[in-house]
Each structure stands twice: as structure tokens, then as C-alpha cells.
Design an enzyme around this catalytic site. Structure first.
Site, PDB file in Angstrom:
ATOM      1  N   HIS A   1      -1.162   0.989 -10.107  1.00 36.47           N
ATOM      2  CA  HIS A   1      -1.863   0.013  -9.262  1.00 36.47           C
ATOM      3  C   HIS A   1      -2.411  -1.122 -10.131  1.00 36.47           C
ATOM      4  O   HIS A   1      -3.588  -1.477 -10.078  1.00 36.47           O
ATOM      5  CB  HIS A   1      -3.000   0.682  -8.482  1.00 36.47           C
ATOM      6  CG  HIS A   1      -3.361  -0.056  -7.232  1.00 36.47           C
ATOM      7  ND1 HIS A   1      -3.579   0.569  -6.032  1.00 36.47           N
ATOM      8  CD2 HIS A   1      -3.531  -1.388  -6.981  1.00 36.47           C
ATOM      9  CE1 HIS A   1      -3.884  -0.332  -5.104  1.00 36.47           C
ATOM     10  NE2 HIS A   1      -3.862  -1.521  -5.667  1.00 36.47           N
TER      11      HIS A   1
ATOM     12  N   ARG B   1       0.859  -1.182   0.000  1.00 36.96           N
ATOM     13  CA  ARG B   1       0.000   0.000   0.000  1.00 36.96           C
ATOM     14  C   ARG B   1       0.894   1.230   0.000  1.00 36.96           C
ATOM     15  O   ARG B   1       1.953   1.258   0.634  1.00 36.96           O
ATOM     16  CB  ARG B   1      -0.928   0.020   1.232  1.00 36.96           C
ATOM     17  CG  ARG B   1      -2.204  -0.785   1.032  1.00 36.96           C
ATOM     18  CD  ARG B   1      -3.103  -0.147  -0.026  1.00 36.96           C
ATOM     19  NE  ARG B   1      -4.298  -0.918  -0.312  1.00 36.96           N
ATOM     20  CZ  ARG B   1      -4.397  -1.810  -1.282  1.00 36.96           C
ATOM     21  NH1 ARG B   1      -3.355  -2.086  -2.036  1.00 36.96           N
ATOM     22  NH2 ARG B   1      -5.529  -2.426  -1.512  1.00 36.96           N
TER      23      ARG B   1
ATOM     24  N   GLU C   1      -4.081   8.055  -4.997  1.00 34.18           N
ATOM     25  CA  GLU C   1      -4.235   7.384  -6.278  1.00 34.18           C
ATOM     26  C   GLU C   1      -5.444   7.918  -7.044  1.00 34.18           C
ATOM     27  O   GLU C   1      -6.554   7.912  -6.509  1.00 34.18           O
ATOM     28  CB  GLU C   1      -4.375   5.876  -6.066  1.00 34.18           C
ATOM     29  CG  GLU C   1      -3.111   5.253  -5.472  1.00 34.18           C
ATOM     30  CD  GLU C   1      -3.154   3.737  -5.422  1.00 34.18           C
ATOM     31  OE1 GLU C   1      -4.238   3.152  -5.667  1.00 34.18           O
ATOM     32  OE2 GLU C   1      -2.117   3.125  -5.153  1.00 34.18           O
TER      33      GLU C   1
END
Length: 320
Positions: free
Chosen positions: A280, A233, A262
Site C-alpha cells: 500500500h 482498494r 492489510e
């Protein structure tokens, strides 16, 4: 039953309907803000969320009919799990649908960073042809691979690199040394991990305990030739400190698939040749996407039937 699903591209409403066997109506809605979630899920029985869906205490208060928040993914740091428990709302995730993909992606980031592939690629495309632009590169065999967290993904990474001749060590206060030793991994404390590691794989979830764990002090302890990959993360690694460490030569390269924000609107890492960045995407394969929808649907079906879902989150754990 009414199911509201995030409009994130990874969530396919048709696949969800198919996996739910027609037992629910699935509505796709924008869920990137608290206001949007409240509006979309105000009458919903189930909410299927992506990595950017904020499910706060206020959202849960406003969605009185909600019975389950089903995270279409692993991380649940955008969901207030404690508040959900107070409102008798079940929270689930999909813990292992992309273990193979994230492990492979992590190895790819580590190897690409170690071998300076980003620098070489940009230089050749710009008309260059000089092996020296890659900087100082070390032989992979004999290096120490250190894991921040030793869960299923780290275990699979260890299997994938078994033939590379690296020495694996791991920091994880929740895994016994004997259990690691079965895999040929040495359990160490965090300080020793940093002192010994050449390749650092960050696979930890985001909790109060892990936020900014890999900070300026951590980068100072790592070897100057160290490579860092984060597929856990974003909040576990201090990105500003990471950029500063690269600039100062405290580490040699980094590969990130996750970020504190993000998508990141701006970052000191954007212009760096020694940082490889991905959106991601470590989770992605067509096979993983199919498994994801199957598991989300199974969790939703169970909750709406009054049963315990197979992947229900324990609200007593220390989730952010």
C-alpha cells in the site's frame, strides 16, 4: 483542542502540529483496534486516522467530544460515515494529494507485469539467464487499457500512457460518455470492458457496489494474456479468485498495491512469480506526504472552528 493521531508511520505528529499553527495538542496513539481507538480518542476533539483505523458506531458512541474524523488518505471504508453523521461528527479525507503518485505506481505495476520483470529478476538472481522464463509477452502498443472507475487517478494514468499507443476504455456509471470522450476514452459497460481489455487498471473505491466486483467470473472473461493492476482498494478484487485465475492461466500476471486485509497475514499470491505485490505504497512521495498533512490540518482547523471543511464527506453516499 485535543487531536489524537494514528501511530501509522505516514502520519507525522510534528508536521501536524506545525500545520495546525499551534492551535491544538497532538497526541499519537495506537489505533489499530476498536478498543484502542475508544481509549485513545475518548476525550479528543479530532481524530486523525490511517487506513487501518476502525471508526465504528461503538467508537463514535464512546467518544462524545469528537467533532471530526480526518482520514489521512483517500479511502474511508474503515469509517462508519452514517454513524458519524448521527453523532454530528464530520468525516473528511484527502482526495487528491497522491493522484500523481498512484497513477505512476499503477503504470509501473502494469508495465512490470506485462514485461514479466518480477520473473526475470528472480531468475537472474538465482543464476538463470533465459528470456523464455517471462512467459508469453505481447507488444504494448495496440493493447487495450481498461479502467474500473474513471476518476482523477485514471485520468492521470491515461495521460501518462498517451504515447504508448494503447486504446483506453473505461467502466464508470457515474461519468458521462461525453466527458470520457473529451479524453479520448470510450465508455463501456463492465462486461464489454472485460471482453476487450488487455491491461486492467482497478481504481475504484470500496463500496457495497464495488466489493468483489473483479471476481472469478470477471477473470474468466478477460483474455488469457491480460494483466491486472489494483491500486484502488483490496476488497474490489477477489484475491482468492485472482490467485486461481493466475494458476489456471486465465490471466497472465497481476500487480497489487492494496489488499482486502492489510497487512495480509497470508495469501496464495505470496509464492507466485506472476504477481507483483507492494505494501500500500502507491501514495508515497515526500511531496505527497507534505501535501497530505497540509490538507488534514486544514480540514481539522475548519471543523474545530465550526466551519465546513473543504473535504467533508457526504454521508448520504453509499459508503461501506
Amino acid at each position: 483542542m485535543d487531536v489524537v493521531a494514528s501511530d501509522d508511520p505516514m502520519i507525522d505528529a510534528e508536521l501536524l502540529v506545525e500545520r495546525l499553527d499551534g492551535s491544538a495538542t497532538v497526541t499519537v496513539a495506537e489505533t489499530g483496534t476498536e478498543e484502542a481507538v475508544r481509549e485513545a480518542a475518548s476525550d479528543a476533539d479530532a481524530l486523525v486516522t490511517d487506513v487501518s483505523t476502525p471508526v465504528t458506531a461503538d467508537v463514535l458512541e464512546a467518544c462524545a467530544d469528537l467533532r471530526i474524523v480526518a482520514r489521512a488518505g483517500v479511502g474511508i471504508d474503515t469509517i462508519d460515515v452514517a454513524a458519524a453523521a448521527e453523532h454530528d461528527v464530520i468525516v473528511t479525507n484527502v482526495p487528491e494529494y497522491c493522484t500523481e503518485e498512484v497513477a505512476t505506481h499503477t503504470v509501473a505495476l502494469l508495465l512490470a507485469s506485462l514485461r514479466s520483470l518480477g520473473r526475470y529478476d528472480r531468475d537472474v538472481k538465482a543464476g538463470g539467464w533465459d528470456w523464455r522464463v517471462g512467459g508469453e509477452i505481447h507488444r504494448l502498443s495496440g493493447l487495450t487499457l481498461g479502467f474500473v472507475s474513471y476518476g482523477p487517478i485514471a485520468r492521470r494514468i491515461r495521460q501518462l500512457v498517451e504515447g504508448f499507443g494503447v486504446d483506453p476504455v473505461a467502466y464508470d456509471p457515474y461519468v458521462d460518455a461525453e466527458e470520457m470522450a473529451v479524453d479520448g476514452v470510450e465508455k463501456v459497460d463492465f462486461a464489454e470492458l472485460l471482453d476487450r481489455t488487455d491491461l486492467l487498471s482497478v481504481n475504484a473505491p470500496l463500496t457495497d457496489e464495488t466489493r468483489d466486483m473483479v471476481d472469478a467470473a470477471a477473470f474468466e472473461r478477460l483474455a488469457d494474456h491480460a494483466v491486472v493492476a489494483n491500486t484502488g482498494r483490496g476488497g474490489v478484487v477477489d484475491e482468492v479468485a485472482l490467485a486461481d485465475a493466475l494458476e489456471a492461466g486465465e490471466i497472465s500476471a497481476a500487480g497489487l498495491d492494496v489488499f482486502d486485509e492489510e497487512p495480509p497475514e497470508e495469501s496464495p499470491l505470496f509464492e507466485r512469480d506472476d504477481a507483483i505485490l507492494a505494501p500500500h505504497a502507491a501514495w508515497y512521495s515526500e511531496e505527497a506526504r507534505a501535501d497530505l498533512h497540509e490538507t488534514v490540518a486544514a480540514n481539522v482547523r475548519a471543523a474545530l472552528a465550526g466551519e465546513r471543511p473543504p473535504d467533508q464527506i457526504d454521508p448520504d453516499l453509499d459508503w461501506v
